[in-house]
Motif scaffolding. Structure first.
Motif, PDB file in Angstrom:
ATOM      1  N   VAL A 135     -17.322 -11.904  -5.415  1.00 51.23           N
ATOM      2  CA  VAL A 135     -16.810 -10.802  -4.606  1.00 51.23           C
ATOM      3  C   VAL A 135     -17.764  -9.610  -4.657  1.00 51.23           C
ATOM      4  CG1 VAL A 135     -14.984  -9.060  -4.448  1.00 51.23           C
ATOM      5  CG2 VAL A 135     -14.394 -11.468  -4.768  1.00 51.23           C
ATOM      6  N   ASN A 136     -18.041  -9.062  -3.494  1.00 48.66           N
ATOM      7  CA  ASN A 136     -18.819  -7.829  -3.378  1.00 48.66           C
ATOM      8  C   ASN A 136     -17.824  -6.682  -3.197  1.00 48.66           C
ATOM      9  OD1 ASN A 136     -20.178  -5.570  -2.031  1.00 48.66           O
ATOM     10  ND2 ASN A 136     -21.953  -6.926  -1.889  1.00 48.66           N
ATOM     11  N   TRP A 137     -17.731  -5.804  -4.193  1.00 50.70           N
ATOM     12  CA  TRP A 137     -16.685  -4.782  -4.175  1.00 50.70           C
ATOM     13  C   TRP A 137     -16.893  -3.760  -3.061  1.00 50.70           C
ATOM     14  CZ3 TRP A 137     -12.495  -6.051  -6.525  1.00 50.70           C
ATOM     15  CH2 TRP A 137     -12.555  -6.953  -7.598  1.00 50.70           C
ATOM     16  N   THR A 138     -18.133  -3.542  -2.686  1.00 51.93           N
ATOM     17  CA  THR A 138     -18.387  -2.640  -1.557  1.00 51.93           C
ATOM     18  C   THR A 138     -17.807  -3.220  -0.279  1.00 51.93           C
ATOM     19  OG1 THR A 138     -20.442  -1.845  -2.585  1.00 51.93           O
ATOM     20  CG2 THR A 138     -20.166  -1.456  -0.222  1.00 51.93           C
ATOM     21  N   GLU A 139     -17.995  -4.531  -0.108  1.00 55.13           N
ATOM     22  CA  GLU A 139     -17.444  -5.198   1.079  1.00 55.13           C
ATOM     23  C   GLU A 139     -15.914  -5.196   1.054  1.00 55.13           C
ATOM     24  OE1 GLU A 139     -19.008  -9.084   1.647  1.00 55.13           O
ATOM     25  OE2 GLU A 139     -21.109  -8.426   1.634  1.00 55.13           O
ATOM     26  N   VAL A 140     -15.320  -5.351  -0.133  1.00 52.04           N
ATOM     27  CA  VAL A 140     -13.861  -5.309  -0.243  1.00 52.04           C
ATOM     28  C   VAL A 140     -13.347  -3.953   0.225  1.00 52.04           C
ATOM     29  CG1 VAL A 140     -11.908  -5.317  -1.851  1.00 52.04           C
ATOM     30  CG2 VAL A 140     -13.730  -7.021  -2.087  1.00 52.04           C
ATOM     31  N   GLY A 141     -14.005  -2.879  -0.224  1.00 47.96           N
ATOM     32  CA  GLY A 141     -13.616  -1.537   0.204  1.00 47.96           C
ATOM     33  C   GLY A 141     -13.743  -1.366   1.701  1.00 47.96           C
ATOM     34  N   GLN A 142     -14.809  -1.909   2.274  1.00 51.42           N
ATOM     35  CA  GLN A 142     -15.004  -1.828   3.726  1.00 51.42           C
ATOM     36  C   GLN A 142     -13.910  -2.595   4.467  1.00 51.42           C
ATOM     37  OE1 GLN A 142     -18.988  -3.344   4.167  1.00 51.42           O
ATOM     38  NE2 GLN A 142     -19.957  -1.374   3.676  1.00 51.42           N
ATOM     39  N   GLN A 143     -13.515  -3.739   3.917  1.00 48.52           N
ATOM     40  CA  GLN A 143     -12.454  -4.529   4.545  1.00 48.52           C
ATOM     41  C   GLN A 143     -11.149  -3.737   4.591  1.00 48.52           C
ATOM     42  OE1 GLN A 143     -12.556  -7.469   6.069  1.00 48.52           O
ATOM     43  NE2 GLN A 143     -14.744  -7.695   5.670  1.00 48.52           N
ATOM     44  N   PHE A 144     -10.829  -3.058   3.501  1.00 43.95           N
ATOM     45  CA  PHE A 144      -9.594  -2.272   3.480  1.00 43.95           C
ATOM     46  C   PHE A 144      -9.686  -1.057   4.400  1.00 43.95           C
ATOM     47  CE2 PHE A 144      -8.435  -4.622  -0.387  1.00 43.95           C
ATOM     48  CZ  PHE A 144      -7.085  -4.809  -0.152  1.00 43.95           C
ATOM     49  N   SER A 145     -10.864  -0.512   4.564  1.00 46.40           N
ATOM     50  CA  SER A 145     -11.015   0.671   5.419  1.00 46.40           C
ATOM     51  C   SER A 145     -10.799   0.351   6.893  1.00 46.40           C
ATOM     52  CB  SER A 145     -12.398   1.291   5.214  1.00 46.40           C
ATOM     53  OG  SER A 145     -13.423   0.430   5.719  1.00 46.40           O
ATOM     54  N   LYS A 146     -11.049  -0.894   7.282  1.00 47.41           N
ATOM     55  CA  LYS A 146     -10.886  -1.262   8.698  1.00 47.41           C
ATOM     56  C   LYS A 146      -9.744  -2.259   8.932  1.00 47.41           C
ATOM     57  CE  LYS A 146     -14.505  -4.833   8.370  1.00 47.41           C
ATOM     58  NZ  LYS A 146     -15.831  -5.277   8.846  1.00 47.41           N
ATOM     59  N   ALA A 147      -8.899  -2.451   7.914  1.00 48.69           N
ATOM     60  CA  ALA A 147      -7.775  -3.385   8.048  1.00 48.69           C
ATOM     61  C   ALA A 147      -6.749  -2.867   9.051  1.00 48.69           C
ATOM     62  CB  ALA A 147      -7.110  -3.591   6.690  1.00 48.69           C
ATOM     63  N   ARG A 148      -5.990  -3.783   9.641  1.00 46.35           N
ATOM     64  CA  ARG A 148      -4.966  -3.439  10.643  1.00 46.35           C
ATOM     65  C   ARG A 148      -3.619  -3.251   9.944  1.00 46.35           C
ATOM     66  NH1 ARG A 148      -6.637  -8.540  14.515  1.00 46.35           N
ATOM     67  NH2 ARG A 148      -8.656  -7.740  15.239  1.00 46.35           N
ATOM     68  N   TYR A 149      -3.357  -2.038   9.527  1.00 46.43           N
ATOM     69  CA  TYR A 149      -2.145  -1.774   8.760  1.00 46.43           C
ATOM     70  C   TYR A 149      -0.890  -1.699   9.630  1.00 46.43           C
ATOM     71  CZ  TYR A 149      -5.340  -0.808   4.935  1.00 46.43           C
ATOM     72  OH  TYR A 149      -6.308  -0.922   3.964  1.00 46.43           O
ATOM     73  N   GLU A 150      -1.062  -1.759  10.935  1.00 45.30           N
ATOM     74  CA  GLU A 150       0.118  -1.809  11.805  1.00 45.30           C
ATOM     75  C   GLU A 150       0.890  -3.111  11.634  1.00 45.30           C
ATOM     76  OE1 GLU A 150      -3.446  -3.015  14.480  1.00 45.30           O
ATOM     77  OE2 GLU A 150      -3.012  -1.683  12.786  1.00 45.30           O
ATOM     78  N   SER A 151       0.290  -4.056  10.919  1.00 45.61           N
ATOM     79  CA  SER A 151       0.957  -5.342  10.683  1.00 45.61           C
ATOM     80  C   SER A 151       1.972  -5.269   9.540  1.00 45.61           C
ATOM     81  CB  SER A 151      -0.082  -6.412  10.345  1.00 45.61           C
ATOM     82  OG  SER A 151      -0.745  -6.109   9.129  1.00 45.61           O
TER      83      SER A 151
END
Length: 328
Positions: free
Chosen positions: A15-31
């Motif tokens: 796991v790349n923790w920087t990428e994990v943070g990026q994934q959460f920053s652009k996640a679709r939380y309307e779901s």
């Protein structure tokens, strides 16, 4: 704890923790509301099924069993070794004045129904996916054989339940223990047999199986929502296979709340479909934390309403057999 640490290390090793943070920053939380809807339906169906399973013992509405059910899942989230299952047995048997043996029997039947339903969904997924790793296909093959054995053994057990109970009671009365313990053991066996009699009703059994498939379909929908929220595009059959891996991963003794096991299931299963470890890990946290927080909070709320403290519940669960004798 060792198993937990091993699972967490295995899940995060790529796991790349920087990428994990990026994934959460652009996640679709309307779901999130959609996820919560499916989660609510999942537990609503569980409550309905548990009430049906207890029918031979006592007619209960789903509203009567939902509290102990949620307390049990809360217990699984905060304590090791699936102790929540004992919590809900103890709590329901006390609240509804039902023999603990009958409640235990219903929980055991639940597990069998869950295995059958999940394997059915996984089987559908495997038919649509080619070149699965041998470890997964072989694993589910052997689990399927066990489930098939359950399907064969359960009806036989119900058909011959009275002779089996009589034999067990005959053996109990010849044990070198106090007569009070003999009577207690006999009560537990008779109560368990009474609970298992639900399987004699063919129509009810069909309803139980349908309910089980539906509830795990909703869990699969929760997985699909989690994957969509992080932009993971895989065939729906992949979510069915992931469901199976998840369900059997959390049966392995691990930390409270199954941290590590769920993450490994996501990362390793989605790797088959070309999903990067960091993205799969992020989706697993989303899938895991929403239900962990909500189920734990709801469980504590029901625990507060029950009049039991957590320490009293733990003590009562440890001595459930002795207290069942006093109740009778």
């Amino acid at each position: 704890m060792f198993v937990t640490a091993l699972c967490l290390w295995w899940a995060v090793r790529d796991v790349n923790w920087t990428e994990v943070g990026q994934q959460f920053s652009k996640a679709r939380y309307e779901s999130v509301p959609v996820y919560i809807l499916f989660l609510s339906l999942f537990f609503a169906l569980k409550s309905i099924r548990w009430a049906w399973l207890l029918k031979p013992v006592k007619s209960l509405a789903p509203s009567n069993v939902v509290g102990p059910l949620m307390v049990g899942f809360m217990g699984n989230n905060i304590l090791p070794a699936h102790l929540g299952e004992i919590f809900r047995v103890f709590l329901l048997s006390r609240q509804e004045k039902i023999a603990a043996g009958a409640v235990l029997s219903s929980v055991a039947i639940e597990r069998v129904l869950d295995v059958i339903a999940v394997l059915l969904l996984v089987g559908i997924g495997m038919l649509a996916v080619q070149n699965l790793p041998t470890s997964i296909s072989t694993g589910f093959f052997y689990i399927g054989l066990v489930a098939l054995a359950m399907v064969v053994v359960l009806p036989l057990a119900v058909i011959f339940i009275q002779p089996a109970v009589s034999l067990a009671c005959w053996m109990i009365h010849r044990l070198p223990v106090k007569s009070t313990w003999k009577g207690h053991l006999e009560q537990l066996i008779r109560a368990a047999a009474e609970g298992a009699s639900v399987l004699r009703d063919g129509k009810l059994l069909a309803m139980l199986l349908t309910n089980s498939v539906l509830q795990w379909s909703f869990n699969c929908a929760m997985i699909a929502v989690s994957l969509w929220s992080f932009g993971i595009q895989v065939p729906f059959s992949a979510t069915l296979i992931l469901l199976g891996v998840l369900v059997f991963a959390v049966t392995i003794p691990s930390s409270p709340g199954f941290f590590g096991a769920i993450q490994v299931a996501f990362v390793e299963t989605l790797k088959i479909f070309g999903v990067p470890a960091s993205t799969a890990f992020a989706a697993s946290i989303y899938y895991h934390l929403i239900q962990y927080v909500l189920v734990t909070a709801v469980g504590f709320w029901f625990l507060g309403r029950s009049g039991f403290s957590l320490s009293r519940l733990q003590d009562g669960a440890e001595h459930i057999e002795e207290q069942e004798l006093e109740l009778s």
